[in-house]
Motif scaffolding. Sequence first.
Motif, PDB file in Angstrom:
ATOM      1  N   SER A 257       0.798  -1.147  -0.155  1.00 44.77           N
ATOM      2  CA  SER A 257      -0.185   0.007  -0.424  1.00 44.77           C
ATOM      3  C   SER A 257       0.895   1.222  -0.083  1.00 44.77           C
ATOM      4  O   SER A 257       2.000   1.163   0.167  1.00 44.77           O
ATOM      5  N   SER A 258      -0.037   2.586  -0.316  1.00 40.96           N
ATOM      6  CA  SER A 258       0.987   3.369  -0.277  1.00 40.96           C
ATOM      7  C   SER A 258       1.388   4.127   0.777  1.00 40.96           C
ATOM      8  O   SER A 258       2.816   4.409   1.403  1.00 40.96           O
ATOM      9  N   PRO A 355      -1.906   9.809  -2.766  1.00 44.47           N
ATOM     10  CA  PRO A 355      -3.218   9.249  -1.927  1.00 44.47           C
ATOM     11  C   PRO A 355      -2.815   9.402  -0.156  1.00 44.47           C
ATOM     12  O   PRO A 355      -4.225   8.935   0.191  1.00 44.47           O
TER      13      PRO A 355
END
Length: 398
Positions: A257-258, A355
């Motif tokens: 994930s970011s 994000p």
Amino acid sequence: MSIKRVRYYLFLKDILALSLTAFGGPQAFLAMLLERMVKVRNYITEDELWELNALCNMLPGPSSTQLISAIGFRVGGPNLAYLALLVWIIPATLIMIAAAALIYFLQEASPDALNFAKFIQPMAIGFIIFAAQKTISKMVQTTEAMVLVLISTFVAFFYSSPFVFPVLLVIGGLSTSIKYKKQPKLEQDEPLRIQWANFYLWGGVLILAAVLGALTRYQPVLLFENFYRNGSLIFGGGQVLVPYLYAEFVDFKNFLSSEEFLTGYAISQGIPGPTFSISSFVGALSMREYGLIGFLTGGLIAAAGIFLPGIFMIFFVIRFWDQLKKYRPVRAALEGINAVSCGMLIAAAYLLFEPLEANFLNILMILGAYSLLQFTKISSPWIILGGILLGILNNWLF
């Protein structure tokens, strides 16, 4: 024990000391090398150190690791260079693998476990902005180079596929190599003699990894190919690696994930040793489904893949560098390659911010990290530690 063996032992001991104490980025690392390798031990002269540093900055791969290996090569040949490489990269690699495993198990225990990194994630973007500014001020000196920076930023932002980046680098290098006549002429004392063994080794491993990955689809092989390819294409140091890894493993493959990526990048800025150690963090999390063995295997495969190309290249080029650097097209091409790398850095800063929630606190953390790096002498580890403590305090109070 012979004097030569004692000297080699001392050299490896000095490399180990550097791997455990080299905080603060390339500038601090070079200052430590100058003090320990030149002034105290006299392994090489100061002129040799700056020459080798310039060479490593012109090659793809991790420049600090290449510089360590190049000095080892000068001191004791290829065997000592490979040992120095292992001593230099293993501590940071193991730390980042352990960090990846810890973050994974914390997230398994509680979905909110990464809240301690709430502030260091936007701070990591501040680190990238600072790195981009320093890199641009050093590498971009002409209008043509600035145009390349803008074009590569635009392309890297809108087309973040990992396959776009090598194309941009080639185009950048070719576009400035045609201006070679502006480079001063340097007389060749003797014909260029090239020993191709390490180049063939570099290319052979690249092709073999790609073929085996395509045939087997076995994740460890694919992982090695991904990192080996990236390690073969990175010019400009660890900060330039960030957009490559983010595009491939976060955007393209969704292995991380970011939030995980940003946390890992921030941690890599707070530990000693090579900044390319972020690769071990990414590799470890990419194989999390295999448990602890997967973490260790993925981290070590990533380290091998990211570091080997640069080592093969420095061993290949160092033997004939004195002749090669006199060719004007070679020197001219570096301007375009460096400019494209700078554009990728700018794109990375925005892609990593996208994000995150664009709130006042995140923007404040980005600006705060940048300002501390720019206007104070506080080192990276203390800034990262401060961000972690703020995150813990925030969780406790709110």
